[in-house]
Design an enzyme around this catalytic site. Structure first.
Site, PDB file in Angstrom:
ATOM      1  CB  CYS A  86     -24.520  22.817   1.957  1.00 35.12           C
ATOM      2  SG  CYS A  86     -23.097  21.730   1.951  1.00 35.12           S
ATOM      3  CG  HIS A 203     -27.926  19.339   1.421  1.00 34.38           C
ATOM      4  ND1 HIS A 203     -27.741  20.256   0.414  1.00 34.38           N
ATOM      5  CD2 HIS A 203     -26.701  19.003   1.847  1.00 34.38           C
ATOM      6  CE1 HIS A 203     -26.457  20.461   0.234  1.00 34.38           C
ATOM      7  NE2 HIS A 203     -25.783  19.716   1.092  1.00 34.38           N
ATOM      8  CD  GLU A 205     -31.032  21.010  -0.805  1.00 34.31           C
ATOM      9  OE1 GLU A 205     -31.328  21.398   0.349  1.00 34.31           O
ATOM     10  OE2 GLU A 205     -29.863  20.882  -1.202  1.00 34.31           O
TER      11      GLU A 205
END
Lengths: 226, 83
Positions: A86, A203, A205
Protein backbone atom coordinates in the site's frame (compact mmCIF):
# COMPACT_ATOMS: atom_id res chain seq x y z
CA UNK A 1 13.78 -15.12 8.82
CA UNK A 2 14.20 -11.76 10.41
CA UNK A 3 12.03 -8.93 9.10
CA UNK A 4 12.65 -5.21 9.45
CA UNK A 5 9.39 -3.24 9.52
CA UNK A 6 10.19 0.35 8.61
CA UNK A 7 8.18 2.89 10.58
CA UNK A 8 7.60 6.42 9.28
CA UNK A 9 5.59 9.15 10.97
CA UNK A 10 2.10 8.21 9.75
CA UNK A 11 2.68 4.48 9.18
CA UNK A 12 -0.34 2.65 10.57
CA UNK A 13 -0.13 -0.96 9.41
CA UNK A 14 3.17 -1.57 11.19
CA UNK A 15 1.61 -3.42 14.15
CA UNK A 16 -0.65 -5.51 11.90
CA UNK A 17 2.48 -6.48 9.99
CA UNK A 18 4.31 -7.29 13.22
CA UNK A 19 1.43 -9.52 14.33
CA UNK A 20 1.28 -11.26 10.96
CA UNK A 21 5.01 -12.03 10.94
CA UNK A 22 5.54 -12.94 14.57
CA UNK A 23 2.10 -13.97 15.89
CA UNK A 24 0.89 -15.90 12.87
CA UNK A 25 4.04 -16.95 11.01
CA UNK A 26 6.27 -17.40 14.06
CA UNK A 27 9.12 -15.46 12.44
CA UNK A 28 11.16 -12.65 13.92
CA UNK A 29 10.44 -8.97 13.28
CA UNK A 30 11.67 -5.64 14.56
CA UNK A 31 10.45 -2.12 14.02
CA UNK A 32 13.04 0.18 12.48
CA UNK A 33 12.36 3.89 12.93
CA UNK A 34 12.99 5.97 9.79
CA UNK A 35 15.88 7.85 11.39
CA UNK A 36 17.78 4.71 12.28
CA UNK A 37 20.09 3.21 9.78
CA UNK A 38 21.27 -0.34 9.98
CA UNK A 39 19.47 -3.05 8.03
CA UNK A 40 22.37 -5.52 8.01
CA UNK A 41 20.88 -7.86 10.63
CA UNK A 42 17.73 -8.40 8.58
CA UNK A 43 16.71 -10.86 5.86
CA UNK A 44 13.62 -9.02 4.60
CA UNK A 45 12.58 -5.35 4.68
CA UNK A 46 8.89 -4.44 4.77
CA UNK A 47 7.51 -0.98 4.08
CA UNK A 48 4.07 -1.12 5.69
CA UNK A 49 0.90 0.75 4.81
CA UNK A 50 -0.29 4.02 6.23
CA UNK A 51 0.00 7.69 5.43
CA UNK A 52 3.68 8.47 5.83
CA UNK A 53 4.18 12.21 6.29
CA UNK A 54 0.44 12.69 5.89
CA UNK A 55 0.68 11.84 2.17
CA UNK A 56 1.72 15.48 1.74
CA UNK A 57 2.64 16.52 -1.80
CA UNK A 58 2.13 12.96 -3.15
CA UNK A 59 1.75 9.67 -1.31
CA UNK A 60 5.25 8.39 -0.52
CA UNK A 61 7.01 11.46 -1.93
CA UNK A 62 8.53 12.64 1.34
CA UNK A 63 9.15 9.26 2.98
CA UNK A 64 11.29 8.44 -0.01
CA UNK A 65 13.92 10.95 1.21
CA UNK A 66 14.00 9.83 4.83
CA UNK A 67 17.31 8.53 6.20
CA UNK A 68 16.32 4.92 6.13
CA UNK A 69 15.42 4.86 2.44
CA UNK A 70 19.08 5.14 1.43
CA UNK A 71 19.63 1.97 3.45
CA UNK A 72 16.59 0.31 1.91
CA UNK A 73 17.94 1.05 -1.57
CA UNK A 74 21.33 -0.44 -0.62
CA UNK A 75 19.58 -3.47 0.88
CA UNK A 76 17.62 -3.92 -2.35
CA UNK A 77 20.73 -3.48 -4.53
CA UNK A 78 22.28 -6.41 -2.66
CA UNK A 79 19.42 -8.52 -3.99
CA UNK A 80 17.70 -8.94 -0.63
CA UNK A 81 13.89 -8.96 -0.58
CA UNK A 82 11.94 -5.74 -0.05
CA UNK A 83 8.15 -5.83 0.25
CA UNK A 84 6.08 -2.65 0.03
CA UNK A 85 2.40 -2.80 0.94
CA UNK A 86 0.00 0.00 0.00
CA UNK A 87 1.79 3.19 1.12
CA UNK A 88 4.96 1.09 1.01
CA UNK A 89 4.26 0.41 -2.69
CA UNK A 90 3.79 4.15 -3.24
CA UNK A 91 7.15 4.83 -1.55
CA UNK A 92 8.85 2.20 -3.74
CA UNK A 93 7.57 3.81 -6.94
CA UNK A 94 8.49 7.29 -5.72
CA UNK A 95 12.00 6.10 -4.90
CA UNK A 96 12.43 4.52 -8.32
CA UNK A 97 12.86 0.98 -6.94
CA UNK A 98 9.72 0.09 -8.87
CA UNK A 99 8.47 1.53 -12.16
CA UNK A 100 5.23 3.48 -12.56
CA UNK A 101 3.24 5.62 -10.16
CA UNK A 102 0.06 5.42 -8.10
CA UNK A 103 -2.63 7.93 -8.92
CA UNK A 104 -5.82 8.81 -7.14
CA UNK A 105 -8.51 6.14 -7.50
CA UNK A 106 -10.53 6.60 -10.66
CA UNK A 107 -13.82 6.89 -8.77
CA UNK A 108 -12.25 9.24 -6.17
CA UNK A 109 -13.38 6.98 -3.33
CA UNK A 110 -11.24 5.55 -0.60
CA UNK A 111 -11.76 1.84 -1.24
CA UNK A 112 -11.69 -0.39 1.83
CA UNK A 113 -12.91 -3.93 1.21
CA UNK A 114 -11.89 -7.45 0.33
CA UNK A 115 -10.95 -7.96 -3.31
CA UNK A 116 -9.73 -10.89 -5.37
CA UNK A 117 -6.33 -10.87 -7.01
CA UNK A 118 -5.00 -13.38 -9.50
CA UNK A 119 -1.43 -14.57 -9.30
CA UNK A 120 0.22 -13.73 -12.62
CA UNK A 121 3.74 -14.77 -11.72
CA UNK A 122 4.25 -17.62 -9.24
CA UNK A 123 7.98 -17.86 -9.92
CA UNK A 124 9.00 -14.99 -7.60
CA UNK A 125 10.42 -15.38 -4.11
CA UNK A 126 7.22 -13.73 -2.79
CA UNK A 127 4.81 -16.07 -4.60
CA UNK A 128 6.59 -19.41 -4.95
CA UNK A 129 4.03 -21.37 -2.87
CA UNK A 130 1.27 -20.19 -5.20
CA UNK A 131 0.23 -21.52 -8.60
CA UNK A 132 0.02 -19.28 -11.63
CA UNK A 133 -3.61 -18.21 -11.93
CA UNK A 134 -4.36 -18.84 -8.26
CA UNK A 135 -6.89 -16.36 -6.88
CA UNK A 136 -6.39 -14.79 -3.46
CA UNK A 137 -8.91 -12.99 -1.27
CA UNK A 138 -7.11 -10.03 0.29
CA UNK A 139 -8.39 -6.62 1.42
CA UNK A 140 -7.43 -3.26 -0.02
CA UNK A 141 -7.67 0.09 1.79
CA UNK A 142 -6.48 3.05 -0.23
CA UNK A 143 -7.39 6.31 -1.93
CA UNK A 144 -4.43 6.35 -4.32
CA UNK A 145 -3.94 2.90 -5.72
CA UNK A 146 -4.57 3.57 -9.38
CA UNK A 147 -1.41 2.16 -10.93
CA UNK A 148 -0.16 4.08 -13.95
CA UNK A 149 2.71 3.42 -16.29
CA UNK A 150 3.49 4.53 -19.85
CA UNK A 151 2.56 2.25 -22.73
CA UNK A 152 6.21 1.29 -23.28
CA UNK A 153 6.65 0.73 -19.56
CA UNK A 154 3.62 -1.55 -19.53
CA UNK A 155 5.02 -3.62 -22.37
CA UNK A 156 8.29 -3.99 -20.49
CA UNK A 157 6.43 -5.14 -17.38
CA UNK A 158 4.66 -7.78 -19.44
CA UNK A 159 7.79 -8.90 -21.28
CA UNK A 160 9.66 -9.48 -18.03
CA UNK A 161 6.74 -11.04 -16.10
CA UNK A 162 6.85 -8.14 -13.65
CA UNK A 163 3.08 -8.00 -13.12
CA UNK A 164 2.68 -10.30 -10.13
CA UNK A 165 -0.99 -9.71 -9.23
CA UNK A 166 -4.02 -8.39 -11.08
CA UNK A 167 -7.46 -7.61 -9.67
CA UNK A 168 -9.93 -10.26 -10.78
CA UNK A 169 -13.27 -11.72 -9.82
CA UNK A 170 -13.46 -14.84 -7.64
CA UNK A 171 -13.09 -17.03 -10.75
CA UNK A 172 -9.88 -15.30 -11.75
CA UNK A 173 -11.37 -13.36 -14.65
CA UNK A 174 -9.66 -10.03 -15.21
CA UNK A 175 -12.63 -7.75 -15.76
CA UNK A 176 -13.22 -4.06 -15.34
CA UNK A 177 -15.81 -4.59 -12.58
CA UNK A 178 -13.16 -6.30 -10.44
CA UNK A 179 -10.84 -3.30 -10.62
CA UNK A 180 -11.30 -1.22 -7.44
CA UNK A 181 -9.27 1.82 -8.46
CA UNK A 182 -8.84 2.10 -12.24
CA UNK A 183 -5.34 0.60 -12.38
CA UNK A 184 -4.01 0.06 -15.87
CA UNK A 185 -4.33 -3.63 -16.79
CA UNK A 186 -6.00 -4.29 -13.39
CA UNK A 187 -2.50 -4.26 -11.88
CA UNK A 188 -2.46 -4.89 -8.12
CA UNK A 189 1.24 -5.66 -7.63
CA UNK A 190 4.50 -5.40 -9.56
CA UNK A 191 8.04 -6.61 -9.03
CA UNK A 192 11.35 -5.15 -10.20
CA UNK A 193 13.20 -6.83 -13.02
CA UNK A 194 15.73 -8.37 -10.62
CA UNK A 195 12.83 -10.02 -8.77
CA UNK A 196 13.61 -8.89 -5.22
CA UNK A 197 11.39 -5.81 -4.75
CA UNK A 198 7.62 -6.35 -4.71
CA UNK A 199 5.02 -3.62 -4.30
CA UNK A 200 1.31 -4.35 -3.94
CA UNK A 201 -1.75 -2.36 -2.93
CA UNK A 202 -3.67 -5.23 -1.22
CA UNK A 203 -2.78 -5.95 2.39
CA UNK A 204 -1.66 -9.58 2.92
CA UNK A 205 -1.00 -8.81 6.60
CA UNK A 206 -4.75 -8.25 7.02
CA UNK A 207 -5.57 -11.64 5.52
CA UNK A 208 -3.74 -13.95 7.91
CA UNK A 209 -6.56 -15.52 9.93
CA UNK A 210 -9.93 -16.92 8.88
CA UNK A 211 -11.49 -15.18 11.86
CA UNK A 212 -10.75 -11.94 9.99
CA UNK A 213 -12.13 -13.16 6.68
CA UNK A 214 -9.20 -14.81 4.90
CA UNK A 215 -5.81 -16.34 5.43
CA UNK A 216 -4.69 -16.05 1.82
CA UNK A 217 -2.11 -13.40 2.76
CA UNK A 218 0.01 -16.07 4.41
CA UNK A 219 1.23 -17.24 1.03
CA UNK A 220 3.52 -14.21 0.67
CA UNK A 221 5.27 -14.91 3.99
CA UNK A 222 5.35 -18.66 3.39
CA UNK A 223 7.06 -18.03 0.06
CA UNK A 224 9.64 -15.73 1.68
CA UNK A 225 10.38 -18.38 4.30
CA UNK A 226 11.54 -20.88 1.67
CA UNK B 1 13.67 35.70 -4.96
CA UNK B 2 10.13 34.55 -5.01
CA UNK B 3 9.36 31.55 -7.16
CA UNK B 4 6.01 30.14 -8.16
CA UNK B 5 5.90 26.53 -9.29
CA UNK B 6 2.89 24.94 -10.94
CA UNK B 7 2.69 21.17 -11.06
CA UNK B 8 0.05 19.43 -13.13
CA UNK B 9 -0.78 15.93 -14.27
CA UNK B 10 0.52 15.25 -17.76
CA UNK B 11 -2.07 15.62 -20.48
CA UNK B 12 -3.69 12.29 -21.20
CA UNK B 13 -3.56 11.15 -17.59
CA UNK B 14 -7.01 10.92 -16.09
CA UNK B 15 -7.63 13.49 -13.36
CA UNK B 16 -10.55 12.14 -11.32
CA UNK B 17 -10.49 15.19 -9.07
CA UNK B 18 -10.88 17.53 -12.04
CA UNK B 19 -13.65 15.34 -13.41
CA UNK B 20 -15.59 15.45 -10.13
CA UNK B 21 -15.24 19.24 -9.94
CA UNK B 22 -16.29 19.49 -13.59
CA UNK B 23 -19.46 17.54 -12.77
CA UNK B 24 -20.13 19.63 -9.66
CA UNK B 25 -19.86 22.81 -11.72
CA UNK B 26 -22.35 21.41 -14.21
CA UNK B 27 -24.77 20.65 -11.39
CA UNK B 28 -24.46 24.25 -10.29
CA UNK B 29 -25.43 25.47 -13.73
CA UNK B 30 -21.98 26.25 -15.11
CA UNK B 31 -22.67 24.11 -18.12
CA UNK B 32 -20.20 25.82 -20.42
CA UNK B 33 -17.30 24.55 -18.30
CA UNK B 34 -15.21 21.80 -19.88
CA UNK B 35 -12.09 19.80 -19.11
CA UNK B 36 -11.40 20.86 -15.53
CA UNK B 37 -7.98 19.72 -14.38
CA UNK B 38 -6.53 20.35 -10.95
CA UNK B 39 -2.88 20.90 -10.20
CA UNK B 40 -0.66 22.24 -7.46
CA UNK B 41 0.53 25.79 -6.97
CA UNK B 42 3.67 26.13 -4.87
CA UNK B 43 5.13 29.46 -3.71
CA UNK B 44 8.57 29.72 -2.24
CA UNK B 45 11.22 32.20 -1.33
CA UNK B 46 14.75 31.36 -2.50
CA UNK B 47 17.70 33.05 -0.82
CA UNK B 48 19.70 33.65 -3.94
CA UNK B 49 19.97 36.70 -6.21
CA UNK B 50 21.54 35.13 -9.29
CA UNK B 51 18.65 34.18 -11.56
CA UNK B 52 20.58 31.41 -13.28
CA UNK B 53 21.32 29.80 -9.93
CA UNK B 54 17.69 30.14 -8.90
CA UNK B 55 16.63 28.36 -12.08
CA UNK B 56 19.09 25.59 -11.48
CA UNK B 57 17.94 25.16 -7.89
CA UNK B 58 14.24 25.24 -8.72
CA UNK B 59 14.58 22.75 -11.56
CA UNK B 60 16.53 20.37 -9.35
CA UNK B 61 13.90 20.70 -6.61
CA UNK B 62 11.10 20.03 -9.10
CA UNK B 63 12.79 17.02 -10.64
CA UNK B 64 13.72 15.55 -7.29
CA UNK B 65 10.67 16.21 -5.14
CA UNK B 66 8.04 18.71 -6.22
CA UNK B 67 6.92 16.84 -9.33
CA UNK B 68 6.92 13.15 -10.19
CA UNK B 69 8.16 13.01 -13.79
CA UNK B 70 6.29 9.75 -14.41
CA UNK B 71 2.91 11.47 -14.13
CA UNK B 72 3.45 15.22 -13.79
CA UNK B 73 4.82 18.24 -15.66
CA UNK B 74 5.89 21.46 -14.01
CA UNK B 75 6.54 25.07 -14.92
CA UNK B 76 7.77 27.95 -12.81
CA UNK B 77 8.27 31.67 -12.81
CA UNK B 78 10.65 33.85 -10.87
CA UNK B 79 8.81 36.87 -9.55
CA UNK B 80 11.74 39.13 -8.72
CA UNK B 81 13.97 40.09 -5.87
CA UNK B 82 12.59 39.73 -2.37
CA UNK B 83 11.55 42.84 -0.56
Amino acid sequence: MKYAIIVFPGSNCDYDMYHAITGVMGEQAEFVWHREGNLNPFDVVVLPGGFSYGDYLRAGAIARFSNIMGEVVRFAKKGKPVLGICNGFQILTESGLLPGALLRNENLRFVCRHVYIRTENAETRFTSVLEKGQVLNIPVAHGEGNYFISREGYQELEEHQQIVFRYSNSRGEIIREANPNGSIGNIAGVINREGNVLGMMPHPERAMENLLGSEDGRAIFQSLAI
Amino acid sequence: MKVIVKVRLKSGILDPQGKAVNNALHHLGFEQVRDVRIGKYIEMEVEETDTAKVRELVEAACNKLLANPVIEDYEYEIIGESA
